[in-house]
Design a protein around this motif. Structure first.
Motif, PDB file in Angstrom:
ATOM      1  N   GLY A  43       0.767  -1.180  -0.059  1.00  0.00           N
ATOM      2  CA  GLY A  43      -0.028   0.084   0.047  1.00  0.00           C
ATOM      3  C   GLY A  43       0.765   1.276   0.019  1.00  0.00           C
ATOM      4  O   GLY A  43       2.131   1.281  -0.268  1.00  0.00           O
ATOM      5  N   VAL A  44       0.108   2.392   0.337  1.00  0.00           N
ATOM      6  CA  VAL A  44       0.827   3.730   0.408  1.00  0.00           C
ATOM      7  C   VAL A  44       0.211   4.366   1.478  1.00  0.00           C
ATOM      8  O   VAL A  44      -0.743   4.077   2.177  1.00  0.00           O
ATOM      9  N   LEU A 102      -2.626   2.291  -9.307  1.00  0.00           N
ATOM     10  CA  LEU A 102      -1.406   1.419  -8.631  1.00  0.00           C
ATOM     11  C   LEU A 102      -1.679   0.129  -8.161  1.00  0.00           C
ATOM     12  O   LEU A 102      -0.798  -0.620  -7.972  1.00  0.00           O
ATOM     13  N   LYS A 103      -2.971  -0.192  -8.183  1.00  0.00           N
ATOM     14  CA  LYS A 103      -3.640  -1.576  -7.646  1.00  0.00           C
ATOM     15  C   LYS A 103      -2.883  -1.821  -6.380  1.00  0.00           C
ATOM     16  O   LYS A 103      -2.519  -3.006  -5.814  1.00  0.00           O
ATOM     17  N   VAL A 104      -2.957  -0.842  -5.333  1.00  0.00           N
ATOM     18  CA  VAL A 104      -2.715  -1.207  -4.052  1.00  0.00           C
ATOM     19  C   VAL A 104      -3.669  -1.865  -3.251  1.00  0.00           C
ATOM     20  O   VAL A 104      -4.683  -1.904  -3.617  1.00  0.00           O
ATOM     21  N   TYR A 444       3.450  -3.446   3.615  1.00  0.00           N
ATOM     22  CA  TYR A 444       4.370  -2.635   3.433  1.00  0.00           C
ATOM     23  C   TYR A 444       3.674  -1.315   2.724  1.00  0.00           C
ATOM     24  O   TYR A 444       2.719  -1.509   1.912  1.00  0.00           O
ATOM     25  N   SER A 445       4.103  -0.240   3.153  1.00  0.00           N
ATOM     26  CA  SER A 445       3.425   1.056   2.640  1.00  0.00           C
ATOM     27  C   SER A 445       4.573   2.142   2.226  1.00  0.00           C
ATOM     28  O   SER A 445       5.475   2.270   3.172  1.00  0.00           O
ATOM     29  N   GLU A 491       1.573  -6.413  -8.647  1.00  0.00           N
ATOM     30  CA  GLU A 491       0.939  -6.997  -9.638  1.00  0.00           C
ATOM     31  C   GLU A 491       1.856  -8.509  -9.407  1.00  0.00           C
ATOM     32  O   GLU A 491       0.843  -9.514  -9.459  1.00  0.00           O
ATOM     33  N   THR A 492       3.001  -8.399  -9.645  1.00  0.00           N
ATOM     34  CA  THR A 492       3.783  -9.765  -9.791  1.00  0.00           C
ATOM     35  C   THR A 492       4.266 -10.499  -8.294  1.00  0.00           C
ATOM     36  O   THR A 492       4.512 -11.629  -8.261  1.00  0.00           O
ATOM     37  N   ARG A 493       3.977  -9.656  -7.372  1.00  0.00           N
ATOM     38  CA  ARG A 493       4.485 -10.044  -5.926  1.00  0.00           C
ATOM     39  C   ARG A 493       6.056 -10.438  -5.897  1.00  0.00           C
ATOM     40  O   ARG A 493       6.638 -11.262  -5.249  1.00  0.00           O
TER      41      ARG A 493
END
Length: 498
Positions: A43-44, A102-104, A444-445, A491-493
């Motif tokens: 995230g952010v 961002l797809k967070v 994680y942000s 997206e890919t981790r």
């Protein structure tokens, strides 16, 4: 007795620290699994005063940061303020669009106390403020983004400061009433609550040196009172949630603590351990350790210093009795803000004002001139520190769940922000390495989601993954190169080779 305890703890710490030091090249080699767990959350982060603007709109009351920026503009590097900032109060639609892009998995933001209670007190309850945050939360959830909410991120209501703010124990009840309002209105959807952000970064300059609002100069006394009252307020809010809301809402409550990591050129691991206690343990030890209370090394040293100053008792408030028991264990997770590392060495002579937190700490911090430096003078890229810190928390606090709530890099606002990518790649790799070492890190942000008002630095330090056009009424957001990089990780981790 306390010397024996310290030796035992340092002995455990030596097992972590031995043979590891910063390379200085802002890179970190992977070890173990190359992918993040599927349930790991990316995230952010932002905070209300730094992005919302609309400082007096729809019934909002003034905070100490409103007053400080308006009345003392010379204290802000570029003489700016948060009156409009990124205008997120009016343009959350732009934020939501960028968050979706961002797809967070989560968005960590803070609630402005003075939008909910303009005077800081329940008698001033403001429904428009509640409606605003309900809309934010609902839109996040509708788009598959989990809200992670901080209750207090520096912006104390002016009216509470008139009563002494965080040096007055009345603050405990005031905060619990405010927290109750948030749990009641938003807790059916918000499942991750953070009571306070970086208490030391608020208490020391706010009630110690007087650099930041509320500009109280009570060094070595007011700052410790502030920290003690935050610990009590946090614990009281935690137990309120567990007793009144948990059975129905099933959320969790923690607190955001910040620290650098520390290295010693002379391999003085006892000093490294002591530095971590003074910077992280001052709040983490009372909440997350088995024994509770302030770290023993701090208790003994500050008591000794206080007696030498002719005082009858320690300047560090006591956490014994009922408060020690209430505070110990009052955290479902540890929210961690970490940016950089330092070298530490023992000071040959006392440092700072007498009394002061600096004088009690009495340690010199330096950096390596070869470390990559950000636009912020205090920020260098030392990814080994992140990995070491997470391992320290694992061993020191019984592998408590860690949610990284802030980690980021500042520059001058470049869209092609290559150094931010270098930094993020190395620090996110450090997080993955720690997970592979058994550390219980679940989220994680990045700090920060968008460029914002960076307190006394104004708008001179740019931390955002998105640039904000601060001279346009629309405050358009534009993705930087690092936003595309971070989206690829989400997206890919996996951490891409760039």
């Amino acid at each position: 007795m306390w010397i024996l305890i310290l030796i035992i703890n340092v002995a455990g710490f030596l097992n972590i620290a031995e043979g590891i030091g910063p390379s200085g090249n802002c890179t970190l080699l992977p070890k173990g699994e190359r992918s993040f767990p599927q349930n790991f959350s990316f995230g952010v982060s932002t905070s209300a005063y730094q992005i919302e603007g609309s400082w007096n709109a729809d019934g909002k009351g003034p905070s100490i940061w409103d007053e400080f920026c308006h009345n003392h503009p010379d204290n802000i590097l570029d003489r700016t303020n948060g009156d409009i900032a990124a205008n997120s109060y009016r343009r959350f639609d732009l934020d939501l669009e960028a968050l979706r892009d961002l797809k967070v998995n989560h968005y960590r933001f803070s609630i402005s106390w003075t939008r909910i209670y303009p005077s800081g007190d329940i008698s001033s309850k403001n429904q428009k403020g509640i409606d605003y945050y309900n809309n934010v939360i609902n839109q996040l959830i509708a788009n598959g983004i989990q809200p992670m909410v901080t209750m207090f991120h520096y912006d104390l209501p002016i009216e509470l400061q008139k009563l002494g703010g965080l040096t007055n124990e009345l603050f405990i009840d005031q905060f619990v009433t405010y927290a109750d309002e948030l749990f009641k209105n938003f807790g059916d959807r918000v499942k991750t609550w953070i009571t306070f952000n970086e208490p030391v970064r608020f208490c020391k300059p706010g009630y110690g040196t007087g650099r930041d609002p509320p500009q109280i100069k009570a060094s070595g006394i007011g700052d410790y009172l502030c920290i003690a009252n935050i610990l009590k307020s946090h614990a009281a809010a935690y137990h309120l949630y567990r007793s009144k809301y948990f059975d129905e809402q099933h959320g969790k409550v923690g607190i955001s603590l910040d620290t650098s990591y520390f290295f010693s050129k002379s391999n003085d691991n006892e000093l490294v351990y002591r530095s971590l206690q003074y910077n992280l343990g001052i709040l983490a030890h009372p909440i997350y350790s088995k024994s509770g209370g302030f770290p023993e090394v701090m208790v003994k040293e500050i008591e000794r210093n206080s007696l030498q100053e002719g005082r009858l008792k320690s300047r560090l408030p006591s956490l014994e009795g009922k408060w020690k028991d209430l505070i110990r264990g009052s955290g479902d997770f540890l929210a961690l803000n970490h940016y950089t590392s330092k070298y530490v060495e023992r000071s040959p002579q006392p440092l700072g004002d007498n009394p002061s937190m600096q004088r009690d700490y009495d340690t010199i911090e330096t950096v390596d001139e070869n470390w990559l430096q950000a636009h912020s003078y205090w920020l260098n890229c030392v990814p080994e520190g992140m990995e070491m810190l997470l391992n320290f928390i694992r061993d020191e606090y019984n592998n408590i769940e860690v949610i990284i709530t802030e980690n980021g890099w500042s520059d001058s606002g470049e869209i092609e922000d290559n150094n931010r990518i270098v930094y993020l790649k190395s620090y996110i790799q450090a997080v993955l390495n720690a997970i592979n070492d058994g550390c219980n890190v679940t989220a994680y942000s990045v700090w920060s989601f968008i460029d914002n008002f960076e307190w006394i630095q104004g708008y001179t330090d740019k931390f955002g993954l998105y640039s904000v056009n601060m001279i346009s009424p629309e405050r358009q957001r534009s993705p930087k190169k690092s936003a595309r990089f971070y989206r690829q990780i989400i997206e890919t981790r996996k951490i891409p080779n760039v």
